[in-house]
Design a protein around this motif. Structure first.
Motif, PDB file in Angstrom:
ATOM      1  N   GLU A 164       0.835  -1.211   0.000  1.00 55.74           N
ATOM      2  CA  GLU A 164       0.000   0.000   0.000  1.00 55.74           C
ATOM      3  C   GLU A 164       0.873   1.266   0.000  1.00 55.74           C
ATOM      4  OE1 GLU A 164      -2.565  -0.427   3.338  1.00 55.74           O
ATOM      5  OE2 GLU A 164      -3.606  -2.185   2.514  1.00 55.74           O
ATOM      6  N   GLU A 165       1.946   1.231   0.778  1.00 54.19           N
ATOM      7  CA  GLU A 165       2.851   2.379   0.825  1.00 54.19           C
ATOM      8  C   GLU A 165       3.548   2.589  -0.522  1.00 54.19           C
ATOM      9  OE1 GLU A 165       6.428   4.107   3.705  1.00 54.19           O
ATOM     10  OE2 GLU A 165       5.662   2.066   4.001  1.00 54.19           O
ATOM     11  N   ALA A 166       3.951   1.459  -1.164  1.00 54.01           N
ATOM     12  CA  ALA A 166       4.631   1.555  -2.464  1.00 54.01           C
ATOM     13  C   ALA A 166       3.707   2.121  -3.531  1.00 54.01           C
ATOM     14  CB  ALA A 166       5.124   0.172  -2.886  1.00 54.01           C
ATOM     15  N   VAL A 167       2.432   1.745  -3.494  1.00 50.45           N
ATOM     16  CA  VAL A 167       1.466   2.238  -4.494  1.00 50.45           C
ATOM     17  C   VAL A 167       1.222   3.730  -4.309  1.00 50.45           C
ATOM     18  CG1 VAL A 167      -0.934   2.080  -5.274  1.00 50.45           C
ATOM     19  CG2 VAL A 167       0.349   0.004  -4.797  1.00 50.45           C
ATOM     20  N   LEU A 168       1.060   4.158  -3.060  1.00 51.49           N
ATOM     21  CA  LEU A 168       0.739   5.561  -2.793  1.00 51.49           C
ATOM     22  C   LEU A 168       1.933   6.497  -3.033  1.00 51.49           C
ATOM     23  CD1 LEU A 168      -1.342   4.990   0.446  1.00 51.49           C
ATOM     24  CD2 LEU A 168      -2.244   5.653  -1.772  1.00 51.49           C
TER      25      LEU A 168
END
Length: 540
Positions: A164-168
């Motif tokens: 989720e952090e990588a996508v955002l």
């Protein structure tokens, strides 16, 4: 019957028997003629009438026909000569003496072994954990919208904070959606609470995939018989129209002329490939009960302006608790952990009475006894009626990871993680039609048939599962060295105390093996009873 004074038996038969045989022969011939007539065999070829006399340029047409015949005959003769020459060459090659190095059979065998070794090495290289991490990263980079697929039985446990952090944080204003799959295996109240809880962070889509989709050829055959439609529970799908409408509306606003690229990511056996197949309507990606089937990225066009990317499962970090590793990692498939150990960790997290009712098994003391009872119940027996422990343990794991067993986790109040803030949440929801999504979720929740809460096993969730996305963080475990037998080591430890070096252990073990059994000689007349047997007479 053989008559006396005659060499051969009589062939005379009664008239009735002879007539029966003749009748059967006639019927058989009639049947053969009928079949030949259906196939078109035995029909006389139509006579070639030739060129009529009235036709203009008759002589020229006949000459062309003769020239064609001559050409065909010449080609036939050439082919015959070429075949004869090839046979002669083969004979010469066979008759000529050859060394082993020049023999084509040995060469071919070597080539085959080399090719097999190369293919094995390439397979080992491509399907490593580093390769899987790189594939997931390419899916994230190439897609505009990312669907994180979560199992509705434990949505919090199937979330990956690193993903989720990588996508955002990636450039390009990528949207992240949560898709709750397998909602038909969870009680309705639990599903509704989880949707309300997760909607505070990301948009949530309730989904139930169809697990009985077939290939295109099988689908075309079924269309011929419209009455034989599959209306079973497994063939039904819910949430497909809602997700399709949401993506279509976002594509119209963000990319009206281009194609919208959607990446489907998640942990192994969560339902990524099944989601892509249900959106497509046919079996475009390979899916099954076994974990880790998808090894590479696959792109599937749903429409002209909509493209889905199927990705391999996220590699779980070894720092996770053993219960989450048993459900969301490939340790059992890769041979890093035994299936019996994974079953033991899962049984510790569950209520014993609920497991007994679910599998219809009597009371058990430990996990080993449970697996033996399950093997006898399912009929997993080996030679001599011995329970096949490995097969029963694997089926138990397949029930928990696949779309079969019903279990649920308690909904807990979640706080926003450090990589999320209210501004990030509002930006992520921009451009998405949330009203359509809400109405679609309500329609799916009304149509799905849910299990009873009493028949569902309650599981304690261990929180979000950490995943490895960068290939540099993946550490390959070294191959374990072969150990000495446990019995020998125990004996050596008792006799000689703590063992410091493996060489000393091997020397002492070899000494013990080489030593023969010795009996001490005892005088015969020392015992009180005279009927004692002297063993020294046999062992000298």
């Amino acid at each position: 019957m053989k008559r006396p004074k005659l060499k051969k038996a009589s062939k005379r038969v009664s008239c009735s028997q002879r007539y029966k045989i003749q009748k059967k022969v006639r019927e058989h011939h009639r049947k053969l003629k009928k079949e030949a007539g259906k196939k078109g065999v035995g029909k006389r070829a139509k006579k070639d009438l030739g060129v009529p006399n009235i036709a203009p340029f008759k002589e020229e047409v006949l000459r062309e026909a003769e020239q064609r015949k001559l050409k065909v005959e010449e080609e036939k003769e050439k082919r015959k000569k070429e075949k004869i020459d090839e046979r002669a060459k083969r004979k010469k090659e066979r008759d000529a003496p050859r060394s082993e190095s020049e023999n084509p059979k040995t060469k071919k065998a070597r080539m085959d072994t080399d090719e097999k070794e190369v293919s094995k090495k390439s397979a080992i290289k491509t399907y490593t954990k580093q390769f899987l991490c790189s594939e997931i990263n390419t899916v994230i980079d190439q897609s505009d919208v990312i669907l994180e697929v979560l199992d509705a039985r434990d949505p919090l446990g199937y979330r990956c904070p690193q993903l989720e952090e990588a996508v955002l944080t990636r450039p390009g204003n990528k949207k992240l959606l949560l898709v709750l799959t397998k909602i038909d295996l969870v009680p309705q109240e639990n599903v509704e609470k989880w949707i309300q809880c997760l909607e505070k962070e990301f948009p949530v889509v309730a989904f139930k995939a169809s697990t009985q989709l077939v290939d295109k050829t099988v689908q075309e055959k079924k269309r011929r018989f419209p009455d034989s439609l599959d209306k079973s529970r497994a063939s039904l799908c819910f949430g497909n129209a809602c997700l399709f409408a949401l993506l279509e509306s976002y594509q119209a606003t963000s990319k009206p002329e281009g194609t919208l690229k959607v990446g489907v990511v998640g942990f192994p056996n969560v339902g990524k490939s099944s989601l892509v197949n249900t959106m497509k309507g046919i079996r475009a990606c390979n899916a099954g009960v076994k974990r880790g089937i998808t090894k590479t990225m696959q792109d599937v066009f749903i429409q002209k302006n909509l493209k889905l990317y199927d990705s391999p499962g996220i590699v779980a970090s070894p720092s996770n608790p053993p219960a989450s590793m048993a459900l969301r990692s490939l340790q059992v498939e890769e041979g890093e952990e035994k299936a019996l150990e994974a079953v033991r960790t899962l049984l510790k997290q569950c209520d014993k009475v609920q497991v007994m009712l679910q599998y219809n098994i009597p009371d058990y003391r430990n996990s080993l006894e449970f697996i033996t009872l399950l093997a006898k119940k399912r009929g997993y027996l080996m030679k001599g009626g011995v329970a096949n422990m490995e097969q029963s343990a694997n089926t138990f794991l397949d029930d928990w990871t696949g779309a079969k067993l019903s279990y649920h986790c308690r909904v807990e109040g979640l706080s926003l993680p450090p990589y999320l803030s209210e501004t990030v949440v509002t930006e992520n929801k921009k451009g998405l039609n949330l009203l359509k999504l809400q109405t679609g979720n309500e329609a799916t929740l009304q149509g799905v048939k849910y299990p009873n809460k009493a028949s569902s096993i309650s599981l304690i969730s261990k929180g979000p599962t950490a995943g490895l996305l960068s290939p540099t963080n993946v550490v390959q475990k070294p191959v374990p060295k072969p150990r000495e037998e446990v019995k020998e080591l125990e004996v050596l430890n008792r006799e000689s105390g703590p063992v410091e070096d493996t060489k000393d252990v091997q020397k002492t073990a070899n000494k013990n093996k080489n030593n023969k059994v010795q009996f001490q000689s005892v005088p015969v007349g020392t015992s009180p009873n005279n009927d004692t047997y002297d063993f020294n007479t046999d062992f000298k």
